[in-house]
Design a protein around this motif. Sequence first.
Motif, PDB file in Angstrom:
ATOM      1  N   LEU A   1     -15.401  -3.652 -24.384  1.00 36.42           N
ATOM      2  CA  LEU A   1     -16.048  -4.830 -23.831  1.00 36.42           C
ATOM      3  C   LEU A   1     -17.258  -4.449 -22.989  1.00 36.42           C
ATOM      4  CD1 LEU A   1     -12.923  -6.906 -22.769  1.00 36.42           C
ATOM      5  CD2 LEU A   1     -14.525  -7.435 -24.605  1.00 36.42           C
TER       6      LEU A   1
ATOM      7  N   GLY B   1     -10.675 -19.682 -21.237  1.00 37.08           N
ATOM      8  CA  GLY B   1     -11.845 -19.256 -21.989  1.00 37.08           C
ATOM      9  C   GLY B   1     -11.776 -19.619 -23.462  1.00 37.08           C
TER      10      GLY B   1
ATOM     11  N   HIS C   1      -9.157 -19.221 -25.311  1.00 33.91           N
ATOM     12  CA  HIS C   1      -8.179 -18.362 -25.986  1.00 33.91           C
ATOM     13  C   HIS C   1      -6.783 -18.961 -25.835  1.00 33.91           C
ATOM     14  CE1 HIS C   1     -11.361 -15.419 -26.399  1.00 33.91           C
ATOM     15  NE2 HIS C   1     -11.573 -15.463 -25.098  1.00 33.91           N
TER      16      HIS C   1
ATOM     17  N   SER D   1      -4.122 -11.962 -18.560  1.00 34.24           N
ATOM     18  CA  SER D   1      -4.688 -11.188 -19.656  1.00 34.24           C
ATOM     19  C   SER D   1      -4.635 -12.037 -20.914  1.00 34.24           C
ATOM     20  CB  SER D   1      -3.898  -9.885 -19.861  1.00 34.24           C
ATOM     21  OG  SER D   1      -4.398  -9.156 -20.956  1.00 34.24           O
TER      22      SER D   1
ATOM     23  N   LEU E   1      -7.395 -11.484 -27.322  1.00 31.21           N
ATOM     24  CA  LEU E   1      -8.597 -11.803 -28.096  1.00 31.21           C
ATOM     25  C   LEU E   1      -8.314 -11.804 -29.583  1.00 31.21           C
ATOM     26  CD1 LEU E   1     -11.211  -9.673 -26.103  1.00 31.21           C
ATOM     27  CD2 LEU E   1     -10.585 -12.080 -25.777  1.00 31.21           C
TER      28      LEU E   1
ATOM     29  N   SER F   1      -7.166  -7.275 -26.001  1.00 31.99           N
ATOM     30  CA  SER F   1      -7.041  -8.265 -24.929  1.00 31.99           C
ATOM     31  C   SER F   1      -8.028  -7.952 -23.820  1.00 31.99           C
ATOM     32  CB  SER F   1      -5.609  -8.281 -24.376  1.00 31.99           C
ATOM     33  OG  SER F   1      -5.280  -7.009 -23.831  1.00 31.99           O
ATOM     34  N   GLU F   2      -8.155  -8.876 -22.876  1.00 31.20           N
ATOM     35  CA  GLU F   2      -9.005  -8.657 -21.708  1.00 31.20           C
ATOM     36  C   GLU F   2      -8.385  -9.346 -20.505  1.00 31.20           C
ATOM     37  OE1 GLU F   2     -12.845 -10.412 -22.331  1.00 31.20           O
ATOM     38  OE2 GLU F   2     -12.142 -12.451 -21.912  1.00 31.20           O
ATOM     39  N   LYS F   3      -8.727  -8.851 -19.320  1.00 35.97           N
ATOM     40  CA  LYS F   3      -8.266  -9.462 -18.083  1.00 35.97           C
ATOM     41  C   LYS F   3      -9.276 -10.520 -17.644  1.00 35.97           C
ATOM     42  CE  LYS F   3      -5.037  -6.233 -17.890  1.00 35.97           C
ATOM     43  NZ  LYS F   3      -5.469  -5.400 -19.021  1.00 35.97           N
ATOM     44  N   GLY F   4      -8.793 -11.515 -16.915  1.00 34.56           N
ATOM     45  CA  GLY F   4      -9.687 -12.542 -16.425  1.00 34.56           C
ATOM     46  C   GLY F   4      -9.043 -13.374 -15.333  1.00 34.56           C
TER      47      GLY F   4
ATOM     48  N   TYR G   1     -13.276 -19.813 -16.571  1.00 38.22           N
ATOM     49  CA  TYR G   1     -12.602 -18.545 -16.836  1.00 38.22           C
ATOM     50  C   TYR G   1     -13.613 -17.412 -16.706  1.00 38.22           C
ATOM     51  CZ  TYR G   1     -10.679 -14.681 -19.582  1.00 38.22           C
ATOM     52  OH  TYR G   1     -10.268 -13.442 -19.998  1.00 38.22           O
ATOM     53  N   THR G   2     -13.285 -16.380 -15.904  1.00 36.00           N
ATOM     54  CA  THR G   2     -14.191 -15.273 -15.648  1.00 36.00           C
ATOM     55  C   THR G   2     -13.533 -13.962 -16.061  1.00 36.00           C
ATOM     56  OG1 THR G   2     -15.095 -16.432 -13.731  1.00 36.00           O
ATOM     57  CG2 THR G   2     -15.589 -14.084 -13.914  1.00 36.00           C
ATOM     58  N   PRO G   3     -14.028 -13.287 -17.120  1.00 31.73           N
ATOM     59  CA  PRO G   3     -13.473 -11.968 -17.476  1.00 31.73           C
ATOM     60  C   PRO G   3     -13.751 -10.947 -16.374  1.00 31.73           C
ATOM     61  CG  PRO G   3     -14.777 -12.899 -19.271  1.00 31.73           C
ATOM     62  CD  PRO G   3     -15.064 -13.722 -18.060  1.00 31.73           C
TER      63      PRO G   3
END
Length: 394
Positions: A49, A188, A190, A212, A215, A223-226, A235-237
């Motif tokens: 990312l 976000g 998702h 998390s 994606l 996946s990503e944290k946010g 929503y802020t990654p």
Amino acid sequence: MNQDRLRFDLADLAGEVTPVDLRDRALRTSRRLGVRRTVATSAAVLLVLAAATGTALAIRPDGSAPAPALPSVTSTPPPPVTSTPSAEPSRSPSAGPSTTTGGGPAGAAIGRLFYGPTTTGEGASAVGYLWSVKPGSQPTRLAKLPSLPAILNAAVSPDGRRVAWVDPDDNLRVADVDGGNSRKLTPGGHRQVEPDCWTPVWSPDSRRLALSVILRTEPSPVSEKGVLDLDTGAYTPIVGVQGCHPLWSADGKVLAYADGEGRVAVNRPDGSAEKMIPGLGGSAARSSFDVASISPDGSRLALLLREPDEPAGDVARELDANAVIDTRTGRQVDLPLGGRPLLQAWYRADGKLVARVSDGDHNVLVLIGADGRKIVESREPTALKDKQILQVVD
């Protein structure tokens, strides 16, 4: 509450209590490699990312450089601050005068506690109830959740008003603690959210969730944290955080989490200042895969310490705690428990600690001041003995 309702609720509570399934615990022990794979995948995803967005990961193991404070859920960057997650060395608490009670005003000083079920495996029921109690009163039955989410990822907000969980289809859900106003959220855009490792954790103002999002699942999980703002939906990654089962300090400045090697880290909520706690994981004599509670300023952690040869289980959350440590030095903090074994420990927002200890055939709740002195203790209702504390509200 009338007597018929009270008898009904207590009967349901007694029926929900089941013995811990040893077969299930053995299976959890055999799957600890899963957390290593999860953490490794998360770290790889963060790098991907960052490369895709042209963002450098600002991880500073020594935590010495200034970095932004709590990330905003909007696109406006927050101003820089100079504080770090580390804290001053802990003071050696000393036991002092205290009052012992079974309830009443002194017991009520402990606050309101929220409980969830603990049993998984063949002995578990299909649903799990949340319960709340103020010492000296009878337990109150709250929301009914699917069993596994109730055990593994349900989180009660710091203000005691809402509960968040990830359902069996990996959907994020939020409801009032009594089960009302339930809604499904899509951070976000998702749909799916991580249910086992980076489980949802509330911000101290009870308005946001760090989580998390998944994606994609094929050909390999990404996946990503946010951070999700529940009021606005923003929503802020975030990057620079990894591991499992995060905690968010009451002052909003520290995240803590454990990794698959038994190490424990403190970090800023924007992931910019990760620092490993000394003496845990790797070649150290102690490790911890499960952190349970964090002091308001992030200077202390309640967690489950393990010996080098002690099985650690899989990625599933455990809220047991057998120690409190200083996050800067890694040293264990003495608690005035009268020689009784510690089962759980929860920090309140005012800095006081509620220690849950075993005392013969029952448990006792001990309220400890920020100065390390015992304030009061109260016998826990027997019907809650085999449940786990999810939150303490002062």
